[in-house]
Write a protein that holds these residues in place. Structure first.
Motif, short mmCIF file in Angstrom:
data_model
loop_
_atom_site.label_atom_id
_atom_site.label_comp_id
_atom_site.label_asym_id
_atom_site.label_seq_id
_atom_site.Cartn_x
_atom_site.Cartn_y
_atom_site.Cartn_z
N ASP A 138 0.51 -0.96 0.58
CA ASP A 138 0.29 -0.09 0.05
C ASP A 138 1.04 0.61 -0.07
N GLU A 139 0.45 3.15 0.07
CA GLU A 139 1.01 4.04 0.01
C GLU A 139 1.70 3.54 1.74
N SER A 140 1.43 3.07 2.83
CA SER A 140 2.66 3.27 3.53
C SER A 140 4.01 3.14 3.38
N PHE A 158 5.17 2.45 0.45
CA PHE A 158 6.03 3.15 -0.44
C PHE A 158 6.59 4.29 0.00
N LYS A 159 5.55 5.37 1.02
CA LYS A 159 6.10 6.10 1.51
C LYS A 159 7.75 6.27 2.59
#
Length: 138
Positions: free
Chosen positions: A118-120, A122-123
Motif C-alpha cells: 500500500d501507500e504506507s 512506498f512512503k
C-alpha cells in the motif's frame, strides 16, 4: 585645774573617734571596692569567653563562606554541563529522527504482515532510501 587640758583631751578623743570612723568608712569602701573589683574580673572573664566564642563563630562563617563559594562554582559548572548535555541530547534526538526509522515505519516495511503493498509501504521505502542517501554524506 587647766581648762586647756580638758579641751585638748576632749579634742584628742574626738580625733580618735573620727579617725576610727574614717578607718571604718575606708574599710567599708575597700570592702565594697573589692566586691566591685571581683565583679569586674568576672565580667572581664565573661567578655573574654564571649570574644573567643565570637572568634569561633567568625571562623565558622569564613569556612562556610569558602565552602559556599566552592559549592556555587561546582553548581555553575554542573549547570553548564547540563546545558551542554541537553544540547547534545537534542542533536542525538534529531540525528535518530533523521537517520532511524520509527517502529511504525519498520512495521510498514514488514511484508509478512501485509497482503498487498500500500501507500504506507512506498512512503516508508522512499524515506528509507533518503536515509541511505543521507548516510552516504556522513
Amino acid at each position: 585645774y587647766d581648762q586647756n587640758d580638758g579641751t585638748n583631751s576632749q579634742k584628742f578623743g574626738w580625733m580618735k573617734t573620727l579617725e576610727a570612723e574614717d578607718f571604718e568608712i575606708c574599710a567599708d569602701y575597700l570592702k565594697g571596692f573589692g566586691n566591685v573589683h571581683h565583679t569586674l574580673e568576672k565580667m572581664d572573664s565573661k567578655v573574654n569567653q564571649m570574644e573567643r566564642g565570637c572568634e569561633s563563630i567568625y571562623a565558622q562563617i569564613d569556612s562556610s563562606y569558602s565552602s559556599m563559594e566552592t559549592f556555587l562554582e561546582r553548581l555553575h559548572g554542573l549547570q553548564l554541563e547540563q546545558q551542554n548535555l541537553s544540547k547534545r541530547a537534542e542533536k542525538v534526538e534529531k540525528f535518530i529522527k533523521k537517520y532511524q526509522l520509527s517502529e511504525e515505519e519498520k512495521a510498514n516495511l514488514n511484508l509478512s504482515h501485509k497482503e498487498n503493498l500500500d501507500e504506507s509501504f512506498f512512503k516508508t521505502f522512499h524515506r528509507l532510501k533518503e536515509v541511505c542517501e543521507s548516510c552516504a554524506f556522513l
